[in-house]
Enzyme design. Structure first.
Site, PDB file in Angstrom:
ATOM      1  N   CYS A   1     -27.157  -4.560  -3.482  1.00 32.17           N
ATOM      2  CA  CYS A   1     -28.300  -4.812  -2.619  1.00 32.17           C
ATOM      3  C   CYS A   1     -27.859  -5.508  -1.330  1.00 32.17           C
ATOM      4  O   CYS A   1     -28.124  -6.686  -1.112  1.00 32.17           O
ATOM      5  CB  CYS A   1     -29.304  -5.664  -3.395  1.00 32.17           C
ATOM      6  SG  CYS A   1     -30.933  -5.572  -2.685  1.00 32.17           S
TER       7      CYS A   1
ATOM      8  N   ARG B   1       0.816  -1.225   0.000  1.00 33.85           N
ATOM      9  CA  ARG B   1       0.000   0.000   0.000  1.00 33.85           C
ATOM     10  C   ARG B   1       0.842   1.264   0.000  1.00 33.85           C
ATOM     11  O   ARG B   1       0.462   2.275  -0.596  1.00 33.85           O
ATOM     12  CB  ARG B   1      -0.987  -0.037   1.171  1.00 33.85           C
ATOM     13  CG  ARG B   1      -0.744   0.863   2.337  1.00 33.85           C
ATOM     14  CD  ARG B   1      -1.680   0.609   3.486  1.00 33.85           C
ATOM     15  NE  ARG B   1      -1.910  -0.798   3.703  1.00 33.85           N
ATOM     16  CZ  ARG B   1      -3.091  -1.383   3.600  1.00 33.85           C
ATOM     17  NH1 ARG B   1      -4.153  -0.676   3.324  1.00 33.85           N
ATOM     18  NH2 ARG B   1      -3.197  -2.677   3.806  1.00 33.85           N
TER      19      ARG B   1
HETATM   20  N1  PLP Z   1       3.817  -9.126   2.111  1.00 29.85           N
HETATM   21  C1  PLP Z   1       2.881 -10.039   2.403  1.00 29.85           C
HETATM   22  C2  PLP Z   1       3.279 -11.462   2.561  1.00 29.85           C
HETATM   23  C3  PLP Z   1       1.543  -9.667   2.522  1.00 29.85           C
HETATM   24  O1  PLP Z   1       0.609 -10.595   2.779  1.00 29.85           O
HETATM   25  C4  PLP Z   1       1.186  -8.310   2.338  1.00 29.85           C
HETATM   26  C5  PLP Z   1      -0.211  -7.874   2.461  1.00 29.85           C
HETATM   27  O2  PLP Z   1      -1.132  -8.563   2.708  1.00 29.85           O
HETATM   28  C6  PLP Z   1       2.193  -7.391   2.034  1.00 29.85           C
HETATM   29  C7  PLP Z   1       3.502  -7.829   1.929  1.00 29.85           C
HETATM   30  C8  PLP Z   1       1.909  -5.942   1.796  1.00 29.85           C
HETATM   31  O3  PLP Z   1       1.243  -5.332   2.848  1.00 29.85           O
HETATM   32  P1  PLP Z   1       1.006  -3.755   2.762  1.00 29.85           P
HETATM   33  O4  PLP Z   1       0.233  -3.497   1.531  1.00 29.85           O
HETATM   34  O5  PLP Z   1       0.231  -3.414   3.981  1.00 29.85           O
HETATM   35  O6  PLP Z   1       2.342  -3.116   2.739  1.00 29.85           O
END
Ligand code: PLP
Length: 417
Positions: A344, A276
């Site tokens: 819905c 993210r």
């Molecule tokens: N690495 C692993 C193994 C994950 O499962 C995730 C997210 O689910 C991430 C990295 C990335 O997480 P974020 O988007 O919160 O940085």
């Protein structure tokens, strides 16, 4: 990098309403918009904060091909969560040696594809989180690069459903990890250790992150003492972004400092796996106001994007800020309204928001939609998935065309009565 040229956060207010209206006019709504320059900026800030580390982008946050390419061009490796992601990332031209595949309780089909792709793309690393996964890889004749996913017993996240670190589903239990690595080293080339606490490293409390990293440092030293040479220790992603306008951005330098200190001396490269952080604030979701209804004491604003377009609010109670992009929005009084989608289901609400008094036909922008937005979109209610465009400077590129009802029914056998 200069903080003015590369600010730690891009807020919803920083987007040009005029440009967003043009995009909506050209491509219709709901429409995901992602700014590649901002993705590049986010990567550079991460890379600057962790100059000694390898940064692997967690593709699950946004697999749009231009995003994968732009990040790979910047120097990022890519972490994949499924055979599908793996195939797409390799197809986008990312070198196998820059790709990690994290297999979580993988179906046979995923392992078959991963082993075949590993053959064709030397240097690819498979991250296994269970001894059974290692056995199943060996049964397929795989003897290549393995990273062991460890359950560090520490979780963190903005919601219980994203705190993975202490969830028994993920990774080999910490107290069995060193033995598992030692025995795996006889069948595979063990190159790394991995753990991911969840999604939500925030500036306020780094204790869970520190704890996870420190345990991984201890484990790496133990594994080294047993004669297994590691290339990297991957401490996962989870770098938080401010979803609310009054939240401060993450102090990446502080997180990086805490990470280094907690890891201690290890004879391996640090790796991080942000998803993210690299894409969330690079994206907005545009949607049109379809209905405005006085209901009881409140007002319900019905929009085209709902829980099938942006699942996070219904799934995690996630907050996504909104802005009315109408040309005359500044002259309208703000009003608190409930924004609801077209599905819905009563869970199909995008929250209560103060907006410049919405009217039918207005365009709303939903912030921080670049991560886990399009990726979680689905066809529930037989609703085609939205389009997604990518901005690259002045260029606008279609990343995914808008689905049609024919796309929804395309998987049905033709001879169905
Ligand atoms: N690495 C692993 C193994 C994950 O499962 C995730 C997210 O689910 C991430 C990295 C990335 O997480 P974020 O988007 O919160 O940085």
């Amino acid at each position: 990098m200069n903080a003015v040229r590369n600010p730690a956060v891009r807020r919803l207010a920083d987007w040009s309403a005029e440009r967003l209206r043009e995009l909506a006019d050209d491509h219709g709504t709901p429409l995901y918009v992602l700014d590649l320059d901002r993705v590049r900026q986010n990567y550079r800030r991460m890379d600057d904060a962790f100059p000694e580390a390898e940064v692997y982008y967690a593709a699950k946050a946004n697999t749009a091909r231009p995003v994968l390419r732009a990040l790979a061009d910047e120097g990022a490796g890519i972490e994949c969560a499924s055979a599908g992601e793996l195939a797409r990332v390799l197809d986008a031209g990312v070198a196998g040696s820059r790709v990690h595949y994290t297999a979580v309780n993988p179906p046979d089909r995923d392992l078959d594809v991963a082993v075949r792709l590993a053959d064709d793309h030397p240097g690819l690393t498979i991250t296994a989180g269970a001894a059974d996964t290692l056995d199943r890889l060996a049964e397929r004749g795989y003897d290549g690069r393995i990273c062991l996913r460890v359950n560090p017993g520490v979780g963190a996240g903005h919601h219980e459903k994203v705190a993975t670190g202490a969830d028994a589903k993920f990774g080999v239990p910490y107290d069995r990890a060193a033995d598992t690595v030692e025995s795996a080293a006889t069948d595979f080339e063990v190159v790394g250790l991995h753990a991911h606490a969840g999604s939500g490293i925030s500036g306020e409390d780094l204790s869970a992150h520190r704890e996870l990293v420190s345990r991984m440092g201890d484990l790496a030293r133990e594994v080294e003492d047993r004669g297994v040479e590691l290339e990297f220790v991957d401490v996962g992603g989870g770098f938080g972004v401010p979803y609310r306008p009054d939240e401060d951005p993450l102090d990446l330098a502080a997180v990086a400092g805490a990470t280094r200190e907690a890891l201690g001396e290890v004879d391996a490269t640090l790796a991080v796996e942000p998803g993210r952080y690299l894409v969330a604030d690079a994206g907005v979701l545009l949607t049109a106001v379809n209905t405005v209804k006085e209901a009881g004491d409140g007002v319900v604003v019905g929009v085209g994007a709902g829980m099938t377009t942006l699942a996070r609010p219904a799934l995690y109670d996630a907050r996504h800020e909104m802005r009315n992009c109408a040309a005359d929005a500044e002259s309208r009084p703000d009003r608190e309204v409930t924004v609801a989608g077209p599905v819905c289901e009563s869970a199909d609400t995008l929250g209560d928001h103060w907006l410049a008094d919405p009217e039918r036909g207005d365009l709303l922008a939903i912030g921080n939609s670049g991560a886990y937005g399009y990726e979680m979109a689905n066809q529930y209610n037989s609703r085609p998935r939205p389009a997604s465009v990518v901005l690259d400077g002045d260029d606008v590129r279609m990343a995914r065309r808008r689905e049609t009802i024919a796309d929804v029914t395309a998987v049905e056998p033709e001879d169905q009565a």
